[in-house]
Design an enzyme around this catalytic site. Structure first.
Site, PDB file in Angstrom:
ATOM      1  CB  CYS A  67      -0.923   0.006   1.281  1.00  0.00           C
ATOM      2  SG  CYS A  67       0.028   0.286   2.822  1.00  0.00           S
TER       3      CYS A  67
ATOM      4  CB  CYS B 231      -3.245   1.299  -1.374  1.00  0.00           C
ATOM      5  SG  CYS B 231      -3.052   2.827  -1.700  1.00  0.00           S
TER       6      CYS B 231
ATOM      7  CB  CYS C  53       2.122  -2.309  -8.367  1.00  0.00           C
ATOM      8  SG  CYS C  53       2.952  -3.935  -7.558  1.00  0.00           S
TER       9      CYS C  53
END
Length: 271
Positions: free
Chosen positions: A123, A195, A202
């Site tokens: 997150c 999140c 990512c």
């Protein structure tokens, strides 16, 4: 775990709704990861109005939920209500033969493991959602799972995170905020973003592990103390449900299935 007792009309509708091949494809996509409408459209290669129609049919039976993105408020993420799906699936089996639902709900047995399942939760601040996910996964999976959490901009672990983990009997001594940078280059079976902002940034990992997204609102953003605690509890329940189903899947490499512990709040006797 939420208890559902579907009525026969719901079971009949369950058969009707999932008799459509497109809706089955939608369910399979969303069972893997939360997705936005545009992503579903792209993966199915269908017009958006057609996809919206099928989403409406699935939502009418309570199989899908929607959550507005915390990253871009114009986006909506769709997810599967896994407890509702399981309840209808088992009720459908029982409607055909009373013994089927019992057989389907049996826990898998395991005699040994080739290697633990490796999971990384990501997150932004690594203060609440990903920390809760890490602790719950470690508790449910035991020695069959190696799990970590990290953030793109790590801060301090929120006190309510530690409190709610402790209520489940989980040791919080190892829960500190960590940067995702220390995990770059490591091997994982699942990389799970909890999140919306973390999903958008990512990084990639070696061997291209399954990247899953769970669109879960940030409970730390709520100012009112009572409402914030209620939001934390809701996140804990949601993560516990999703993790329980994730760990029930065969190991993505070995194909083994592992037993899963229960998770119960020691202060209330329920999750």
């Amino acid at each position: 775990m939420t208890a559902f007792n579907p009525a026969l009309p719901d079971v009949v509708q369950f058969f009707k709704v999932l008799a459509d091949e497109t809706r089955l494809k939608v369910m399979r996509l969303l069972a893997r990861s939360d997705l936005r409408v545009g992503e579903i459209v792209g993966q199915l290669n269908m017009p958006q109005n057609a996809v919206s129609y099928h989403l409406k049919q699935l939502r009418s039976l309570g199989l899908l939920r929607d959550q507005r993105s915390n990253s871009d408020g114009r986006d909506v993420y769709y997810s599967v209500d896994l407890d509702r799906l399981q309840a209808l699936y088992l009720a459908a089996g029982a409607a055909l033969h009373p013994g089927i639902s019992t057989t389907l709900s049996e826990e898998p047995a395991v005699s040994g493991i080739d290697r633990p399942l490796r999971v990384l939760f990501l997150c932004t601040h690594n203060s609440a959602r990903s920390q809760l996910a890490e602790g719950i996964t470690r508790h449910l999976g035991g020695t069959y799972v190696e799990v970590w959490s990290a953030g793109s901009a790590p801060a301090q672990v929120h006190p309510l995170t530690l409190e709610l983990l402790a209520e489940l009997g989980i040791d919080t001594s190892r829960h500190v905020a960590k940067s995702l940078e220390q995990f770059r280059g490591q091997l994982f079976d699942y990389v799970i973003t909890v999140c919306d902002r973390a999903r958008d940034s990512c990084p990639t990992f070696p061997d291209d592990p399954a990247q899953i997204h769970w669109s879960i609102p940030d409970p730390t953003a709520i100012e009112d103390e009572q409402e914030r605690r209620a939001a934390f509890l809701k996140v804990r329940r949601e993560l516990s449900t999703r993790i329980r189903y994730l760990l029930s899947l065969p190991h993505p490499v070995s194909g083994q299935r592992f037993p899963i512990r229960s998770v119960v709040d020691s202060s209330t006797g329920q999750l």
